[in-house]
Design a protein around this motif. Sequence first.
Motif, PDB file in Angstrom:
ATOM      1  N   PRO A  22      -6.794  -7.598   5.541  1.00  0.00           N
ATOM      2  CA  PRO A  22      -6.096  -8.483   4.487  1.00  0.00           C
ATOM      3  C   PRO A  22      -6.903  -8.472   3.051  1.00  0.00           C
ATOM      4  O   PRO A  22      -6.520  -8.415   2.034  1.00  0.00           O
ATOM      5  N   ALA A  23      -8.365  -8.530   3.551  1.00  0.00           N
ATOM      6  CA  ALA A  23      -9.428  -8.466   2.396  1.00  0.00           C
ATOM      7  C   ALA A  23      -9.080  -7.226   1.595  1.00  0.00           C
ATOM      8  O   ALA A  23      -9.286  -7.369   0.218  1.00  0.00           O
ATOM      9  N   LEU A  25      -6.872  -5.317   1.561  1.00  0.00           N
ATOM     10  CA  LEU A  25      -5.418  -5.053   0.908  1.00  0.00           C
ATOM     11  C   LEU A  25      -5.272  -5.954  -0.292  1.00  0.00           C
ATOM     12  O   LEU A  25      -4.652  -5.403  -1.231  1.00  0.00           O
ATOM     13  N   ALA A  26      -6.130  -7.007  -0.302  1.00  0.00           N
ATOM     14  CA  ALA A  26      -6.127  -7.809  -1.671  1.00  0.00           C
ATOM     15  C   ALA A  26      -6.667  -7.018  -2.656  1.00  0.00           C
ATOM     16  O   ALA A  26      -5.947  -6.979  -3.734  1.00  0.00           O
ATOM     17  N   LEU A  29      -4.183  -3.703  -3.511  1.00  0.00           N
ATOM     18  CA  LEU A  29      -2.879  -4.038  -3.949  1.00  0.00           C
ATOM     19  C   LEU A  29      -3.108  -4.353  -5.563  1.00  0.00           C
ATOM     20  O   LEU A  29      -2.193  -4.167  -6.321  1.00  0.00           O
ATOM     21  N   MET A 152      -2.899   2.321   1.836  1.00  0.00           N
ATOM     22  CA  MET A 152      -1.609   2.025   1.823  1.00  0.00           C
ATOM     23  C   MET A 152      -1.493   0.905   0.718  1.00  0.00           C
ATOM     24  O   MET A 152      -0.327   0.812  -0.354  1.00  0.00           O
ATOM     25  N   GLY A 153      -2.318  -0.054   0.634  1.00  0.00           N
ATOM     26  CA  GLY A 153      -2.223  -1.054  -0.361  1.00  0.00           C
ATOM     27  C   GLY A 153      -2.224  -0.726  -1.518  1.00  0.00           C
ATOM     28  O   GLY A 153      -1.696  -1.285  -2.524  1.00  0.00           O
ATOM     29  N   GLY A 156       0.644   0.634  -2.469  1.00  0.00           N
ATOM     30  CA  GLY A 156       1.830  -0.765  -2.435  1.00  0.00           C
ATOM     31  C   GLY A 156       1.772  -1.591  -3.913  1.00  0.00           C
ATOM     32  O   GLY A 156       2.361  -2.133  -4.285  1.00  0.00           O
ATOM     33  N   LEU A 159       4.103  -0.652  -6.236  1.00  0.00           N
ATOM     34  CA  LEU A 159       5.504  -1.021  -5.819  1.00  0.00           C
ATOM     35  C   LEU A 159       5.569  -2.598  -6.381  1.00  0.00           C
ATOM     36  O   LEU A 159       6.791  -2.690  -6.630  1.00  0.00           O
ATOM     37  N   VAL A 160       4.526  -3.284  -6.218  1.00  0.00           N
ATOM     38  CA  VAL A 160       4.606  -4.675  -6.536  1.00  0.00           C
ATOM     39  C   VAL A 160       4.660  -4.571  -8.122  1.00  0.00           C
ATOM     40  O   VAL A 160       5.442  -5.434  -8.708  1.00  0.00           O
ATOM     41  N   GLY A 198     -10.069 -11.859  -1.511  1.00  0.00           N
ATOM     42  CA  GLY A 198     -10.414 -10.760  -0.789  1.00  0.00           C
ATOM     43  C   GLY A 198     -12.043 -10.851  -0.442  1.00  0.00           C
ATOM     44  O   GLY A 198     -12.518 -10.367   0.613  1.00  0.00           O
TER      45      GLY A 198
END
Lengths: 455, 49
Positions: A22-23, A25-26, A29, A152-153, A156, A159-160, A198
Amino acid sequence: MRVLDKSRTVAPRGYNRWLVPPAALAVHLSIGQVYAFSVFKNPLLDRFGTSHTSIAVIFSMAIVMLGLSAAFGGKWMERNGPRKAMALATVCWVTGFLVASLGVTLGQLWIVYVGYGLIGGIGLGIGYISPVSTLIKWFPDRPGLATGLAIMGFGGGALVASPLTAKLLETYAADPTDAIVPTMLTLAAVYAVLMTCGAVTIRVPAPGWRPEGWTPPAPGKNAMQSHANVRVGNAVRTPQFYLLWVVLFTNVTAGIGILEQASPMIQDFFPAVTAATAAGFVGLLSLANMGGRFGWSTISDKMGRKRTYIMYLGVGALLYGTLAALGSAVVGLFVALTFVIVSFYGGGFATIPAYLKDLFGELEVGAIHGRLLTAWSAAGIAGPLIVNGIADARSAQGVTGAALYLPSLVTMCGVLVVGFVANMLVRPVSSRFHEPETPAPHAEPVAVGAATEES
Amino acid sequence: MSDAQTTTTASSAGAAPIRVMALALWVVVGSLLAYGIAQTVIKASALFA
């Protein structure tokens, strides 16, 4: 600022490695917003009253700076650790928005270039590579899955940001031109918090850590997987580095061949398709891009990296050829072919760090990845030039419909064949580039999460 | 309790907040991804309308 030191990020005993992604991804993203920059395009055109090219330069500058900062900042990042890199990326990415909004307020486009393009671009590059080598260290058994999750983030992020930006522009003012500054400031605040979280939560494994029950494959079992490390200074002297540069360049260029012109292309191939349907098609391709990043990269752990790129480049070339020959027959076939091609584009980005780890080891894989990302910058310039140049030439000849794109599709097919050949030429790196083996650490290899007393 | 056990206990206790924060971050990034994917699926559905 010792809190940013690498030593302060060593994971505590028993730390679950699934708390690390998640770090990554943060950060991804947040910086992935760059691919939603086009939402600002029309309001910026109205604000500055300038040409499309002048506004497009903002994005291009950011991507060029991404490649340069990743290339030059990689070694610094390896030396100083992911937290310091993520902190720097946060400062640059957020400052980029703040300076850009100042430029919009003052009506000075050059300040927007400096902000979003230059400073933000540095944040993009450092942020992109910051979690890669850390994830590979945590997931030596599944590097494709780990890097796929992070990258992938990045997909993404667009997309966000795309619907979020549109919503903010619509909410802050009746005229989107007046909403640009508050929207940019809102995004800056959101990304500041997200990326800081992150940086705070990122952890590196302790020296000698390995996943419970996993042992590195025996030397010779898979010759394409290195059991030695290569430093970035030596990696760039190997033919394998330049072959992979060509692989990434061609894969990205081919993806851009579809993405750059997806909406007009489907409408020209099938005149019955409306603008709304075309927008739906673009959305579907975004999902393909993101899905490919995680899906194909994860599968590469089983298939092997070289075979995975044989698929991306070889099957990709066949798909482009089929698109050129039969794409205008049925819309479903057109959509299916482009969906898979774009999934390979995403997969190619996400799988390359794992390929680098296979060839060069994990010691400086982040720095090597940074150098390789210059291929992305080059493709970001070459791809649109090829696609738009051919489209302009064909249009000038009075060609319309699907025929407008045929030379472009055939060219991309050829580009992928070049990448395919380059990939086939990849061999294990010569041992003369390997780092001397160092004695194993005094501490015994430890199981999941066990670390020093630092946390 | 030995010094090693005390140190281990202190280390584990100190690590609890970071684990909670990392889990919370999973929820945040997961929600953002779900939002982005949902918005895109809605947009993509126009292709099949």
